[in-house]
Design an enzyme around this catalytic site. Structure first.
Site, PDB file in Angstrom:
ATOM      1  N   SER A  70       0.790  -1.235   0.000  1.00 15.49           N
ATOM      2  CA  SER A  70       0.000   0.000   0.000  1.00 15.49           C
ATOM      3  C   SER A  70       0.817   1.277   0.000  1.00 15.49           C
ATOM      4  O   SER A  70       0.554   2.198   0.767  1.00 15.49           O
ATOM      5  CB  SER A  70      -0.965   0.024   1.190  1.00 15.49           C
ATOM      6  OG  SER A  70      -1.945  -0.923   0.985  1.00 15.49           O
ATOM      7  N   ASP A 117      -6.876  -0.319   2.961  1.00 16.20           N
ATOM      8  CA  ASP A 117      -5.504   0.199   2.994  1.00 16.20           C
ATOM      9  C   ASP A 117      -5.452   1.575   3.650  1.00 16.20           C
ATOM     10  O   ASP A 117      -4.585   1.855   4.475  1.00 16.20           O
ATOM     11  CB  ASP A 117      -4.929   0.297   1.573  1.00 16.20           C
ATOM     12  CG  ASP A 117      -5.010  -1.028   0.840  1.00 16.20           C
ATOM     13  OD1 ASP A 117      -5.169  -2.064   1.507  1.00 16.20           O
ATOM     14  OD2 ASP A 117      -4.919  -1.025  -0.404  1.00 16.20           O
TER      15      ASP A 117
END
Ligand code: GLA
Length: 391
Positions: free
Chosen positions: A125, A171
Site C-alpha cells: 500500500s 488500505d
C-alpha cells in the site's frame, strides 16, 4: 520510522529556496488475513507497518502545487483549480486535493517533497501511504483538524474518484488508524474497528516476490465484477436477499444452497469471500488467546483459498508460502494484498525470526536464481503530523 527529517528539510530548502513549515507521515500496511473481502463488505485484519511515507510542505500564496518525489527523482506541477489526470504518481497527490475540494475544503497551494520507504508495487500500500500522508499534511495546511477516519475516507476517495482504482477501504483505514503492536479488525460494512494486539512471541516477516502487479491493470476490477455477478445470481436464485448490497449478506452456512445455484466460477469466488470472513475471526480469536499455531493454520487455509478459489496467486508467491511453511519457526504463510505478485506475509516465532528470514530467502534464491527482499516489520501507529527539527 527511519527517515532523517533534518536531512529531508535541508533538501527541501535547497530545492524550493525556503524551509518546509509542515510535515506528516503515513505508514504502509500488511494485511494478515481478509483478502478481497473489503469491497465485499467483509472482514479484514491489516496492520500498519514501520515503513513510512513522509511529506514536507510549505504554503504558497497561489493555487499552484510543485511536487518532488525523492525516490522517483521526479518533479510535477499542477494547479488546484485545473486538476487533470496524468496516469502517473502525481495523481495520488492531485486526487487528495480533488477529494478535499469535493467536501468543501479550501486547499492552499503548496510546495511538497515526498520521501518513502514503503516499497512500490509490492502490495504494501505505497499508494495509500502517500494519499494518507498528503491528506494529513493538507488538513494541517488548511488548519482543518480532520479525524483519522475522515482522512482515510478522503484518501480512499482520491484513489477511487480520481486515480480511478476501484479499491476497497482497507488500505487507507490501516494507514490512517494503525496501532503500535496491534492489527485492526475492520468490519467493512459497518466500518467498526477493533484493536487486536499481536502476541509478544509473534513476529511478522514480509517477503517480496519481485513480481509486480498493477491494481489498475484490470484483474482486480475483474474480480470485483465477478463478485457482483455472483451476488446477483445468488439473489435471482433466492439464496441472497433481494436488497443485499454486498456478499456480506451471505455466510458459509449458505454454501450448500449456493453450490446448487451458482456456476463454477461464481461459486469459487463466493466460497473464498465467505470462508475468508470466517478466517478473520478465527485468527482474531487465536491471537487473543496467544495460540500462534492455530492462527498459522488459518493463514495457510487463506492462501489455499486465494490460490484455488480466488485465483490471484502466482508461482512465485506460492513458492514463498510453500518454502515458508516448511521453515522452522514459521506458523503460517500467505500472500498479502491484491495478489498477482507482490509480497507474502509469514507469522513467525520472534526468537526464530532471523533464521526463518534467511532460510526463506535462500530457499527462493535456489529455485529462482535471485534473492528476494525481505523485512521483519513491527505493527506501527497510523498517520500523524510531524514536528520539523529546528534548522
Ligand atoms: C488491494 C486493495 C484493497 C483490498 C486488497 C485485497 O490492496 O487496495 O482495498 O481489496 O487489494 O484484499
Amino acid at each position: 520510522m527511519s527517515h532523517d527529517l533534518l536531512r529531508l528539510s535541508c533538501e527541501f530548502e535547497e530545492r524550493f529556496g525556503r524551509p518546509p513549515e509542515l510535515a506528516a507521515r503515513a505508514p504502509g500496511r500488511v494485511n494478515l488475513i481478509g483478502e478481497h473481502t473489503d469491497y465485499n463488505g467483509g472482514l479484514v485484519l491489516p496492520c500498519a507497518i514501520d515503513r513510512d511515507t513522509v511529506v514536507l510542505g510549505a504554503r504558497r500564496d497561489d493555487a499552484r502545487f510543485r511536487v518532488h518525489s525523492r525516490e522517483l527523482r521526479a518533479d510535477a506541477v499542477f494547479d488546484a483549480g485545473t486538476l487533470c489526470r496524468t496516469g502517473g504518481w502525481v495523481d495520488y497527490v492531485q486526487g487528495v486535493v480533488f477529494a478535499l475540494a469535493e467536501r468543501g475544503g479550501r486547499v492552499p497551494g503548496l510546495d511538497l517533497a515526498i520521501a518513502s520507504e514503503v516499497p512500490e508495487g509490492a502490495g504494501l500500500s505505497s499508494s495509500a501511504a502517500l494519499e494518507v500522508a498528503i491528506a494529513t499534511l493538507l488538513a494541517h495546511a488548511a488548519e482543518d483538524d480532520l479525524p483519522p477516519r475522515e482522512r482515510a475516507r478522503i484518501a480512499h476517495r482520491a484513489e477511487s474518484g480520481f486515480v480511478g482504482v476501484a479499491c476497497g477501504v482497507m488500505d487507507q483505514l490501516a494507514s490512517a488508524m494503525g496501532r503500535e503492536g496491534a492489527a485492526l479488525r475492520i468490519d467493512c460494512t459497518s466500518l467498526a474497528i477493533s484493536v487486536v494486539p499481536l502476541p509478544e512471541a509473534a513476529a511478522l516477516l514480509i517477503v517480496d516476490s519481485g513480481v509486480r502487479h498493477r491494481l489498475s491493470d484490470g484483474e482486480y476490477n475483474r474480480r470485483r465484477r465477478e463478485c457482483e455477478v455472483a451476488l446477483a445470481a445468488a439473489q435471482s436464485a433466492g439464496v441472497a436477499p433481494a436488497g443485499a448490497a454486498t456478499l456480506r449478506a451471505l455466510t458459509t452456512a449458505d454454501l450448500p444452497a449456493l453450490a446448487r445455484s451458482l456456476d463454477a466460477l461464481s461459486l469459487r469466488r463466493v466460497r473464498h469471500v465467505l470462508t475468508e470472513n470466517d478466517r478473520v475471526d478465527e485468527v482474531c480469536d487465536a491471537l487473543a488467546k496467544g495460540d500462534l499455531p492455530r492462527a498459522g493454520v488459518a493463514l495457510r487455509a487463506g492462501m489455499e483459498s486465494l490460490r484455488r478459489d480466488f485465483e490471484v496467486a502466482v508461482p512465485e508467491t506460492e513458492a514463498l508460502c510453500e518454502i515458508g511453511d516448511a521453515t522452522p519457526g514459521v506458523f503460517g504463510s500467505r500472500m498479502t494484498g491484491a495478489g498477482f505478485g507482490g509480497c507474502t506475509v509469514h507469522l513467525v516465532a520472534r526468537d526464530m525470526a532471523g533464521g526463518a528470514q534467511s532460510a526463506i530467502v535462500a530457499g527462493f534464491a535456489r529455485r529462482y536464481g535471485r534473492a528476494p527482499r525481505a523485512w521483519l516489520v513491527r505493527a506501527a501507529r497510523g498517520a500523524e503530523r510531524l514536528t520539523l527539527p529546528a534548522a
